[in-house]
Design an enzyme around this catalytic site. Sequence first.
Site, PDB file in Angstrom:
ATOM      1  N   SER A 446       0.837  -1.202   0.000  1.00  0.00           N
ATOM      2  CA  SER A 446       0.000   0.000   0.000  1.00  0.00           C
ATOM      3  C   SER A 446       0.876   1.258   0.000  1.00  0.00           C
ATOM      4  O   SER A 446       1.715   1.432  -0.892  1.00  0.00           O
ATOM      5  CB  SER A 446      -0.956  -0.030   1.199  1.00  0.00           C
ATOM      6  OG  SER A 446      -1.906   0.994   1.125  1.00  0.00           O
ATOM      7  N   ASP A 498      -8.661  -4.350  -6.640  1.00  0.00           N
ATOM      8  CA  ASP A 498      -8.101  -3.470  -5.617  1.00  0.00           C
ATOM      9  C   ASP A 498      -8.341  -2.003  -5.967  1.00  0.00           C
ATOM     10  O   ASP A 498      -7.968  -1.529  -7.035  1.00  0.00           O
ATOM     11  CB  ASP A 498      -6.602  -3.761  -5.505  1.00  0.00           C
ATOM     12  CG  ASP A 498      -5.932  -2.966  -4.392  1.00  0.00           C
ATOM     13  OD1 ASP A 498      -6.593  -2.128  -3.768  1.00  0.00           O
ATOM     14  OD2 ASP A 498      -4.743  -3.205  -4.146  1.00  0.00           O
TER      15      ASP A 498
END
Length: 664
Positions: A446, A498
């Site tokens: 991330s 995602d």
Amino acid sequence: MPGLVLFGRRWAIGSDDFVLPGTFELFVRLVWWIGILVLYTVHKGQFNCPGGGLLHSYLLGLIILLASIICALSALVYISMQGTISNPGPRKSLPKILYTRLFLYFPEFIWAVVGAVWVSDNSVQCEKTVINGVIGTVIASWIIIVFTVIGVLIVFDPLGGKKTFYLPDGVSRNLESSQSGQLLYNVKSSATRVWEKRIRLLCCCIVQDDDHRVAFTSIAELFRSYFSDTDLVPSDIAAGLILLHQEQDKMENCPKEPEEVLCQSPSSLMTDDLDVELENAAHFMLFAAAAYGWPYYVYTNPYTALCKLNGDCCRKRPTDSEITGSDRHNFHFGSILKITGLQYRDFIHISFHNKIYEIPFFVALDHKKEAIVVAVRGTLSFEDILTDLSADCEDLTLEEVLENGFVHKGITQAANYIYRKLINDGILNQAFTIAPEYKLVIVGHSLGGGTASILAIMLRNSFPTLRCYAFSPPGGLLSKSLADYTKQFIVSVIVGKDLVARLSMPNMEDLKRRIVRIVANCNRPKYQILLRGCWYEVFGGDPDDFPTELDGRSQDALTQPLLAEESLMVHRSPSYNALEEESHLNSPPQYPRLYLPGKIIHIVEECSSRRLCSSDIKYTARWSNETVFSSILISPKMITDHMPDVVLKALNSLSQEHGSCLPC
């Protein structure tokens, strides 16, 4: 549709948003009214007890008041059900009904006070059933009043009362340029201040310094510029997301053309390379996940983690590795040890220090892969969120790249912080002194994946053989020239749909336009869209076919002309008007397009249920390119596909499949 205008100001609610809450309140009021009516009928003529006269008047007035409220609610719900999002004409009488309903709150408040006084009067000695009924009535009245006040605060728009000049499209604008410019500046400044106050309120629990204040202003400008050209209320956005999800599923169910299938077939050389990278990614994802410390370890081991960590909390901290930042009871470091399986002596440096633009990381020796691993933590605090949201572009010039590169500002500053620690503090020199033959590998998930990628770019000249594995990095990270350059040494791993990997300002602008377009052309009332969407998400079914508002009817049949997409993008009401005349739907992008770093491995589920959890999910992986992630996909898994445990599970599954096939 445009926000409802009441009391001379705009509110963050539409005229078609009263169906569901109004129906719920109508049901409660009906049950309440029937109960009070039965109570009054049964005990009629038995109000000769002390205080009974006031009780008789209270119940009779309450029955009349509830009947009036039920009539107003019925009319409110019925009118709110009419029309569609883009055709509010049938609901033009709703403000008058809403004024009537709000007016009825005054006698209801007075009656609630009278009931509370009567209940608290010790001289009242009426029947217990009647007293309990009045107590329940008083409690219900106050609960509804409190929830109404909370609802008003939620839909209150701080900018709804900002008056600007309203000029219809047919009237020429004779404003002096300086006058209109000053007006526009004042409106923008007010909007920025409102967003800045909201951000400060959300971050009230963290210590704020100059860096925070600069970040607050930058993020407020970002939100102001993104939301200033739309006139959609939150429920419109929810309906748009539901419709987009169903449209997307409908397109995915269409069979692919044979040429498209052939184009996606990978060569055997790419497949071999993919297998190697998947095995490496599965190994290094452990380090990226371990950087989250005890929150990740407890999340993935909810029943045993605390017991195992408590056994290590009193152990002496290692002296061979340098630890900075707060780690009370040794929970963070103990979790890192258990997740990675390394020994105390394998860690060179561990930093739990966390501020805006300064994120935790650790440096360790990985003897299995003969690598010095720099693992950067992802988003886990308010400071990290502020770093994520500092999404302005910043220049990053490299000799190897002819074109000037743009990078995400907040993530670049975080990478600069780690770079200074690694180089200026001699951390990497210390690591290579211990293991000079090892290679450098930088990993992160991330925010950590984006930071690791930019850090790898900065260290590339000094360490030409370095590798970087970025797991679920942010989509708006590098310009095209830099993204192409990083394909030599960075591998990005993305799972499914995602959201973060597709998150960039151009993609967000595209999502906004898609929401406006599909909302403006759908012929279903909003409450049907929301109810059908909830059913579809939970129980499945076939996606809607999305007919347009004009299908099957003539333009003359509409009460008033449809709100065009342009009307939803640029608000031109008297209370909330934008001065820009250019079309926002056709205007050039405000933000440069940024891309994912390096070569991209895209992992998708293979024939799994979309809504039900399954323990035997199978995954497939393939090389992909940045254009696949140029649009945000709406899905129930758009958040869960980003989670580090899901990424690790997918990589381990693919790695095990590859390992089991080797003997064959």
